[in-house]
Design a protein around this motif. Structure first.
Motif, PDB file in Angstrom:
ATOM      1  N   TYR A   1       3.880   7.043   8.397  1.00 51.79           N
ATOM      2  CA  TYR A   1       4.056   5.597   8.161  1.00 51.79           C
ATOM      3  C   TYR A   1       5.302   4.828   8.570  1.00 51.79           C
ATOM      4  O   TYR A   1       5.297   3.666   9.082  1.00 51.79           O
ATOM      5  N   GLU A   2       6.333   5.563   8.673  1.00 51.64           N
ATOM      6  CA  GLU A   2       7.725   5.093   9.329  1.00 51.64           C
ATOM      7  C   GLU A   2       7.486   4.845  10.522  1.00 51.64           C
ATOM      8  O   GLU A   2       8.224   4.058  11.005  1.00 51.64           O
ATOM      9  N   LYS A   3       6.850   5.613  11.201  1.00 51.46           N
ATOM     10  CA  LYS A   3       6.640   5.775  12.842  1.00 51.46           C
ATOM     11  C   LYS A   3       5.563   4.408  13.055  1.00 51.46           C
ATOM     12  O   LYS A   3       6.210   3.633  13.808  1.00 51.46           O
ATOM     13  N   LEU A   4       4.432   4.285  12.252  1.00 56.54           N
ATOM     14  CA  LEU A   4       3.776   3.306  12.458  1.00 56.54           C
ATOM     15  C   LEU A   4       4.507   1.856  12.316  1.00 56.54           C
ATOM     16  O   LEU A   4       4.334   0.901  13.103  1.00 56.54           O
ATOM     17  N   ASN A   5       5.379   2.030  11.171  1.00 59.09           N
ATOM     18  CA  ASN A   5       5.814   0.527  11.003  1.00 59.09           C
ATOM     19  C   ASN A   5       6.897   0.330  11.961  1.00 59.09           C
ATOM     20  O   ASN A   5       7.180  -0.948  12.168  1.00 59.09           O
ATOM     21  N   ARG A   6       7.542   1.460  12.421  1.00 57.26           N
ATOM     22  CA  ARG A   6       8.719   1.076  13.589  1.00 57.26           C
ATOM     23  C   ARG A   6       8.139   0.764  14.603  1.00 57.26           C
ATOM     24  O   ARG A   6       8.560  -0.261  15.331  1.00 57.26           O
ATOM     25  N   PHE A   7       6.822   1.140  15.206  1.00 54.40           N
ATOM     26  CA  PHE A   7       6.278   0.776  16.314  1.00 54.40           C
ATOM     27  C   PHE A   7       5.199  -0.199  16.334  1.00 54.40           C
ATOM     28  O   PHE A   7       4.601  -0.599  17.418  1.00 54.40           O
ATOM     29  N   GLY A   8       4.804  -0.621  15.001  1.00 51.48           N
ATOM     30  CA  GLY A   8       3.726  -1.489  15.074  1.00 51.48           C
ATOM     31  C   GLY A   8       2.392  -0.755  14.681  1.00 51.48           C
ATOM     32  O   GLY A   8       2.226   0.076  15.586  1.00 51.48           O
ATOM     33  N   GLN A   9       1.906  -1.216  13.434  1.00 52.55           N
ATOM     34  CA  GLN A   9       0.599  -0.627  13.174  1.00 52.55           C
ATOM     35  C   GLN A   9      -0.697  -0.892  14.110  1.00 52.55           C
ATOM     36  O   GLN A   9      -0.759  -2.182  14.524  1.00 52.55           O
TER      37      GLN A   9
ATOM     38  N   VAL B   1       0.890  -1.211   0.005  1.00 56.79           N
ATOM     39  CA  VAL B   1       0.055   0.070  -0.086  1.00 56.79           C
ATOM     40  C   VAL B   1       0.767   1.023  -0.146  1.00 56.79           C
ATOM     41  O   VAL B   1       2.032   1.289   0.730  1.00 56.79           O
ATOM     42  N   GLY B   2       0.465   2.228  -0.879  1.00 55.96           N
ATOM     43  CA  GLY B   2       1.690   3.399  -1.160  1.00 55.96           C
ATOM     44  C   GLY B   2       0.770   4.331  -1.780  1.00 55.96           C
ATOM     45  O   GLY B   2      -0.485   4.598  -1.848  1.00 55.96           O
ATOM     46  N   ILE B   3       1.791   5.410  -2.091  1.00 60.52           N
ATOM     47  CA  ILE B   3       1.192   6.564  -2.818  1.00 60.52           C
ATOM     48  C   ILE B   3       1.905   6.754  -4.296  1.00 60.52           C
ATOM     49  O   ILE B   3       2.974   6.144  -4.377  1.00 60.52           O
ATOM     50  N   ILE B   4       1.197   7.291  -5.175  1.00 63.34           N
ATOM     51  CA  ILE B   4       1.642   7.610  -6.452  1.00 63.34           C
ATOM     52  C   ILE B   4       1.653   9.060  -6.631  1.00 63.34           C
ATOM     53  O   ILE B   4       0.784   9.760  -6.296  1.00 63.34           O
ATOM     54  N   ILE B   5       3.038   9.618  -7.354  1.00 66.52           N
ATOM     55  CA  ILE B   5       2.871  10.851  -7.707  1.00 66.52           C
ATOM     56  C   ILE B   5       3.251  10.903  -8.976  1.00 66.52           C
ATOM     57  O   ILE B   5       3.872  10.104  -9.422  1.00 66.52           O
ATOM     58  N   PRO B   6       3.098  12.122  -9.782  1.00 62.86           N
ATOM     59  CA  PRO B   6       3.411  12.142 -11.252  1.00 62.86           C
ATOM     60  C   PRO B   6       5.074  12.284 -11.362  1.00 62.86           C
ATOM     61  O   PRO B   6       5.530  12.950 -10.455  1.00 62.86           O
ATOM     62  N   LYS B   7       5.581  11.814 -12.579  1.00 51.63           N
ATOM     63  CA  LYS B   7       6.794  12.145 -12.817  1.00 51.63           C
ATOM     64  C   LYS B   7       7.261  13.282 -13.595  1.00 51.63           C
ATOM     65  O   LYS B   7       8.206  13.886 -13.784  1.00 51.63           O
ATOM     66  N   ASN B   8       6.156  13.584 -14.314  1.00 52.51           N
ATOM     67  CA  ASN B   8       6.194  14.800 -15.378  1.00 52.51           C
ATOM     68  C   ASN B   8       5.803  16.180 -14.740  1.00 52.51           C
ATOM     69  O   ASN B   8       6.105  17.072 -15.564  1.00 52.51           O
ATOM     70  N   ARG B   9       5.733  16.409 -13.348  1.00 48.86           N
ATOM     71  CA  ARG B   9       5.970  17.676 -12.944  1.00 48.86           C
ATOM     72  C   ARG B   9       6.287  17.552 -11.327  1.00 48.86           C
ATOM     73  O   ARG B   9       6.107  16.482 -10.604  1.00 48.86           O
ATOM     74  N   GLU B  10       6.947  18.734 -10.902  1.00 50.23           N
ATOM     75  CA  GLU B  10       7.080  18.690  -9.563  1.00 50.23           C
ATOM     76  C   GLU B  10       5.760  18.820  -8.593  1.00 50.23           C
ATOM     77  O   GLU B  10       4.857  19.551  -8.955  1.00 50.23           O
ATOM     78  N   LEU B  11       5.841  18.366  -7.454  1.00 51.24           N
ATOM     79  CA  LEU B  11       4.551  18.725  -6.329  1.00 51.24           C
ATOM     80  C   LEU B  11       4.613  19.900  -5.973  1.00 51.24           C
ATOM     81  O   LEU B  11       5.662  20.763  -5.712  1.00 51.24           O
ATOM     82  N   ALA B  12       3.336  20.633  -5.789  1.00 48.51           N
ATOM     83  CA  ALA B  12       3.252  21.839  -5.178  1.00 48.51           C
ATOM     84  C   ALA B  12       3.666  21.966  -3.716  1.00 48.51           C
ATOM     85  O   ALA B  12       3.641  20.693  -3.319  1.00 48.51           O
ATOM     86  N   PRO B  13       3.902  23.043  -3.133  1.00 53.31           N
ATOM     87  CA  PRO B  13       4.398  22.970  -1.929  1.00 53.31           C
ATOM     88  C   PRO B  13       3.663  22.280  -0.874  1.00 53.31           C
ATOM     89  O   PRO B  13       3.814  21.293   0.048  1.00 53.31           O
ATOM     90  N   SER B  14       2.199  22.515  -0.994  1.00 51.55           N
ATOM     91  CA  SER B  14       1.228  21.859   0.090  1.00 51.55           C
ATOM     92  C   SER B  14       1.177  20.358  -0.164  1.00 51.55           C
ATOM     93  O   SER B  14       1.125  19.578   0.684  1.00 51.55           O
ATOM     94  N   GLU B  15       1.414  19.946  -1.602  1.00 52.27           N
ATOM     95  CA  GLU B  15       1.444  18.424  -2.037  1.00 52.27           C
ATOM     96  C   GLU B  15       2.785  17.714  -1.301  1.00 52.27           C
ATOM     97  O   GLU B  15       2.721  16.680  -0.872  1.00 52.27           O
ATOM     98  N   GLN B  16       3.821  18.505  -1.563  1.00 50.39           N
ATOM     99  CA  GLN B  16       5.129  18.157  -1.118  1.00 50.39           C
ATOM    100  C   GLN B  16       5.025  17.820   0.618  1.00 50.39           C
ATOM    101  O   GLN B  16       5.537  16.916   1.157  1.00 50.39           O
ATOM    102  N   ILE B  17       4.411  18.855   1.303  1.00 43.45           N
ATOM    103  CA  ILE B  17       4.357  18.771   2.703  1.00 43.45           C
ATOM    104  C   ILE B  17       3.262  17.492   3.078  1.00 43.45           C
ATOM    105  O   ILE B  17       3.628  16.621   3.861  1.00 43.45           O
ATOM    106  N   PHE B  18       2.426  17.279   2.469  1.00 41.44           N
ATOM    107  CA  PHE B  18       1.612  16.151   2.700  1.00 41.44           C
ATOM    108  C   PHE B  18       2.313  14.803   2.517  1.00 41.44           C
ATOM    109  O   PHE B  18       2.291  13.722   3.062  1.00 41.44           O
ATOM    110  N   PHE B  19       3.115  14.674   1.173  1.00 41.97           N
ATOM    111  CA  PHE B  19       3.693  13.536   0.814  1.00 41.97           C
ATOM    112  C   PHE B  19       4.952  13.204   1.732  1.00 41.97           C
ATOM    113  O   PHE B  19       5.070  11.994   2.177  1.00 41.97           O
ATOM    114  N   GLU B  20       5.445  14.306   2.395  1.00 41.08           N
ATOM    115  CA  GLU B  20       6.663  14.105   3.433  1.00 41.08           C
ATOM    116  C   GLU B  20       6.060  13.780   4.694  1.00 41.08           C
ATOM    117  O   GLU B  20       6.477  12.883   5.318  1.00 41.08           O
TER     118      GLU B  20
END
Length: 301
Positions: A293-301, A268-287
């Motif tokens: 999920y890194e935290k969830l995976n580390r401590f168990g979902q 399960v994950g996310i897809i982003i376009p290759k043909n353009r840069e993410l807008a600032p708000s989109e980049q904030i959400f992506f990060e």
């Protein structure tokens, strides 16, 4: 060629009526007719067939409409990106998601994100993975949750957020309901309740059954998880569903059991376009997603 001409042309093409288009645009009919005529003169082709009070696109008009709509979409997106560049904590993210992530994953992620970034809004779009991928490529949405996450794709880039098991869901009265785990071959003679064609989860179940030597007998098809679970609850068949869809509101009339042969999982994950840069708000959400999920995976979902 002016943007106003393009907008007038698109509206007339959509409504197939100059007067109705003018009313919708809140301008005089003569102004719309004049701009369309100027556009046709500049291009050197007729964009419309005139049929009394109604009009319809010529073949070349349809080609021009498709490109014009994409151009306007890109201009609007550019304006939005400029605004978000100046105001990164505002903006609206157009987010796609499949039905299997609607109940738990999407609400929990958006709720957590909005606590940290309350000024950023969302426009949500549900669809199959194929539909969502196309929408991201064409710029109709900004990014999308998908499962499974694509590997090598020309137009989109996938990022895996987590991997989960796919469990067997049986009616509570099923003869195998008391087992701690089962082999998929044990369900060879059972009717299956599955997603309709076009859904990735259907393909996943089909491949898993074929892996152990049979094609499942499909008794019923559905388009959302609750429908599938309801049909199994009614004793109309068995199914395979992602573990995350079975956490909420356990049903006393069904039993979820781990499948040990084959080991059925999905990414399960996310897809982003290759043909353009993410807008600032989109980049904030992506990060945010990657960290969440890194935290969830580390401590168990």
């Amino acid at each position: 060629m002016e943007l106003r001409q393009i907008n007038y042309f698109i509206k007339v093409a959509e409504m197939e009526h100059v007067s109705d288009a003018a009313a919708s645009l809140h301008v005089a009919q003569s102004a719309v007719s004049r701009q369309i005529a100027n556009l046709e003169e500049e291009l050197g082709v007729k964009l419309f067939f005139r049929e009394g009070r109604n009009i319809r696109l010529t073949p070349v008009g349809r080609i021009f409409l498709e490109r014009a709509q994409l151009a306007v979409l890109e201009i609007e997106k550019a304006k939005q990106e400029v605004y978000e560049f100046l105001n990164p904590e505002t903006g609206t993210i157009r987010l796609g998601f499949p039905t299997s992530l609607a109940a738990k994953t999407l609400p929990s992620v958006i709720s957590a994100f909005r606590k940290e970034h309350p000024q950023i809004g969302f426009q949500l779009r549900q669809g199959t993975v194929s539909e969502l991928t196309t929408a991201v490529i064409q710029g109709h949405i900004d990014l999308a949750f998908v499962s499974p996450v694509p590997g090598k794709q020309t137009d989109v880039k996938g990022h895996i957020l987590f991997t989960e098991k796919v469990l067997a869901l049986l009616p509570a009265q099923h003869e195998l309901a008391g087992e701690l785990h089962l082999r998929l071959g044990q369900l060879r003679h059972d009717p299956f309740v599955m997603f309709r064609s076009g859904y990735v989860l259907r393909d996943l179940v089909m491949r898993a059954c074929q892996q152990v030597g049979y094609n499942p007998r499909i008794a019923f098809e559905g388009e959302d998880v609750d429908t599938i679970k309801g049909l199994v609850s009614a004793g109309l068949g068995v199914s395979l569903l992602p573990e995350i869809t079975l956490h909420e509101r356990p049903d006393r009339d069904t039993v979820a059991i781990e499948v040990i042969e084959p080991n059925v999982k999905r990414t399960v994950g996310i897809i982003i376009p290759k043909n353009r840069e993410l807008a600032p708000s989109e980049q904030i959400f992506f990060e945010f997603l990657k960290e969440f999920y890194e935290k969830l995976n580390r401590f168990g979902q």
